[in-house]
Design an enzyme around this catalytic site. Structure first.
Site, PDB file in Angstrom:
ATOM      1  CD  GLU A   1      25.595  -0.462  18.348  1.00  0.00           C
ATOM      2  OE1 GLU A   1      25.644   0.771  18.594  1.00  0.00           O
ATOM      3  OE2 GLU A   1      25.104  -1.288  19.133  1.00  0.00           O
TER       4      GLU A   1
ATOM      5  CG  HIS B   1      21.007   2.563  19.706  1.00  0.00           C
ATOM      6  ND1 HIS B   1      21.057   1.426  20.468  1.00  0.00           N
ATOM      7  CD2 HIS B   1      22.211   2.650  19.084  1.00  0.00           C
ATOM      8  CE1 HIS B   1      22.244   0.835  20.300  1.00  0.00           C
ATOM      9  NE2 HIS B   1      22.955   1.570  19.464  1.00  0.00           N
TER      10      HIS B   1
ATOM     11  CG  ASN C   1      13.738   3.580  24.132  1.00  0.00           C
ATOM     12  OD1 ASN C   1      13.776   3.558  22.897  1.00  0.00           O
ATOM     13  ND2 ASN C   1      14.425   2.745  24.878  1.00  0.00           N
TER      14      ASN C   1
ATOM     15  NE  ARG D   1      23.783   2.169  27.269  1.00  0.00           N
ATOM     16  CZ  ARG D   1      22.895   1.243  26.902  1.00  0.00           C
ATOM     17  NH1 ARG D   1      22.453   1.216  25.653  1.00  0.00           N
ATOM     18  NH2 ARG D   1      22.450   0.367  27.753  1.00  0.00           N
TER      19      ARG D   1
ATOM     20  CE1 TYR E   1      18.229  -2.130  19.412  1.00  0.00           C
ATOM     21  CE2 TYR E   1      16.959  -1.715  17.427  1.00  0.00           C
ATOM     22  CZ  TYR E   1      17.505  -1.270  18.615  1.00  0.00           C
ATOM     23  OH  TYR E   1      17.327   0.039  19.010  1.00  0.00           O
TER      24      TYR E   1
ATOM     25  CE  LYS F   1      15.942   3.061  20.009  1.00  0.00           C
ATOM     26  NZ  LYS F   1      15.474   2.236  21.140  1.00  0.00           N
TER      27      LYS F   1
HETATM   28  P1  RTP Z   1      19.126   0.807  22.803  1.00  0.00           P
HETATM   29  O1  RTP Z   1      19.910  -0.377  22.260  1.00  0.00           O
HETATM   30  O2  RTP Z   1      17.950   1.169  21.943  1.00  0.00           O
HETATM   31  O3  RTP Z   1      19.994   1.961  23.167  1.00  0.00           O
HETATM   32  O4  RTP Z   1      18.483   0.320  24.142  1.00  0.00           O
HETATM   33  P2  RTP Z   1      19.191  -0.354  25.370  1.00  0.00           P
HETATM   34  O5  RTP Z   1      20.559  -0.859  25.040  1.00  0.00           O
HETATM   35  O6  RTP Z   1      19.079   0.617  26.484  1.00  0.00           O
HETATM   36  O7  RTP Z   1      18.221  -1.565  25.647  1.00  0.00           O
HETATM   37  P3  RTP Z   1      18.131  -2.999  24.990  1.00  0.00           P
HETATM   38  O8  RTP Z   1      17.835  -3.956  26.085  1.00  0.00           O
HETATM   39  O9  RTP Z   1      19.293  -3.258  24.076  1.00  0.00           O
HETATM   40  O10 RTP Z   1      16.811  -2.870  24.130  1.00  0.00           O
HETATM   41  C1  RTP Z   1      16.825  -2.279  22.854  1.00  0.00           C
HETATM   42  C2  RTP Z   1      15.539  -1.552  22.628  1.00  0.00           C
HETATM   43  O11 RTP Z   1      14.465  -2.484  22.627  1.00  0.00           O
HETATM   44  C3  RTP Z   1      13.303  -1.861  23.126  1.00  0.00           C
HETATM   45  N1  RTP Z   1      12.826  -2.609  24.284  1.00  0.00           N
HETATM   46  N2  RTP Z   1      11.564  -2.878  24.471  1.00  0.00           N
HETATM   47  N3  RTP Z   1       9.131  -3.841  25.509  1.00  0.00           N
HETATM   48  C4  RTP Z   1      10.247  -4.057  26.183  1.00  0.00           C
HETATM   49  O12 RTP Z   1      10.275  -4.626  27.255  1.00  0.00           O
HETATM   50  C5  RTP Z   1      11.487  -3.556  25.611  1.00  0.00           C
HETATM   51  N4  RTP Z   1      12.685  -3.716  26.132  1.00  0.00           N
HETATM   52  C6  RTP Z   1      13.544  -3.113  25.284  1.00  0.00           C
HETATM   53  C7  RTP Z   1      13.674  -0.450  23.513  1.00  0.00           C
HETATM   54  O13 RTP Z   1      13.381   0.409  22.398  1.00  0.00           O
HETATM   55  C8  RTP Z   1      15.163  -0.554  23.728  1.00  0.00           C
HETATM   56  O14 RTP Z   1      15.789   0.691  23.573  1.00  0.00           O
END
Ligand code: RTP
Length: 148
Positions: free
Chosen positions: A126, A115, A112, A85, A49, A9
């Site tokens: 994707e 991704h 973070n 992951r 997203y 990112k």
């Molecule tokens: P990613 O897609 O980035 O690998 O992350 P992930 O599956 O682990 O998590 P996901 O729930 O899909 O969330 C995507 C990205 O959104 C941001 N996020 N912010 N502020 C918050 O509570 C929050 N929750 C998620 C993070 O950048 C997360 O990686």
């Protein structure tokens, strides 16, 4: 062979962690199939997203992802989606174990670093989204040193 989409990112690119993240996947034995640096459009990010569109953090997430270039990669290998992951760590870096990318290099969920696709099906979606011209495969000559 299974494939996944891994993306550094904007914070990861700015902090100079692209090489570190590539290094970890290379050292593990996964195969790099594609690599690009680009500044994504809002439309591309909203597609990527799409599942999170209703979340309160969605506008902030899009703003964060638009803040600079990202580095997108396709990696291949046995169980690379799940293992990728694990290597990234938990979504919230404070829950990420030391030794993971997030557990070693960041603190806040909104910064973070990286991704990783969360399923084989989403990985293929994707990869098609970020690499619309397709991704070639190639023969690596060290497979027998990686796989039994
Ligand atoms: P990613 O897609 O980035 O690998 O992350 P992930 O599956 O682990 O998590 P996901 O729930 O899909 O969330 C995507 C990205 O959104 C941001 N996020 N912010 N502020 C918050 O509570 C929050 N929750 C998620 C993070 O950048 C997360 O990686």
């Amino acid at each position: 062979m299974e494939r996944t989409y891994i993306m550094v990112k904007p914070d990861g690119v700015e902090r100079g962690l692209v090489g570190e993240i590539i290094k970890r996947f290379e050292q593990r034995g996964f195969q790099l199939l594609a690599l690009q640096l680009l500044t994504p459009t809002k439309e591309l990010l909203e597609q990527h997203y799409g599942d999170l569109a209703g979340k309160a953090f969605f506008p902030g997430l899009i703003k964060y992802m638009l803040s600079g270039p990202v580095v997108g990669m396709v990696w291949a290998g046995k169980q690379v989606v799940k293992t990728g992951r694990v290597m990234l760590g938990a979504t919230n870096p404070l829950d990420s174990a030391p030794g993971t990318i997030r557990g070693d290099f960041c603190i806040d969920v909104g910064k973070n670093l990286c991704h990783g696709s969360d399923s084989v099906e989403n990985a293929e979606k994707e990869i098609a989204l970020w690499f619309p011209n397709g991704v070639a495969s190639y023969t690596r000559h060290i497979e027998s040193l990686i796989y039994e």
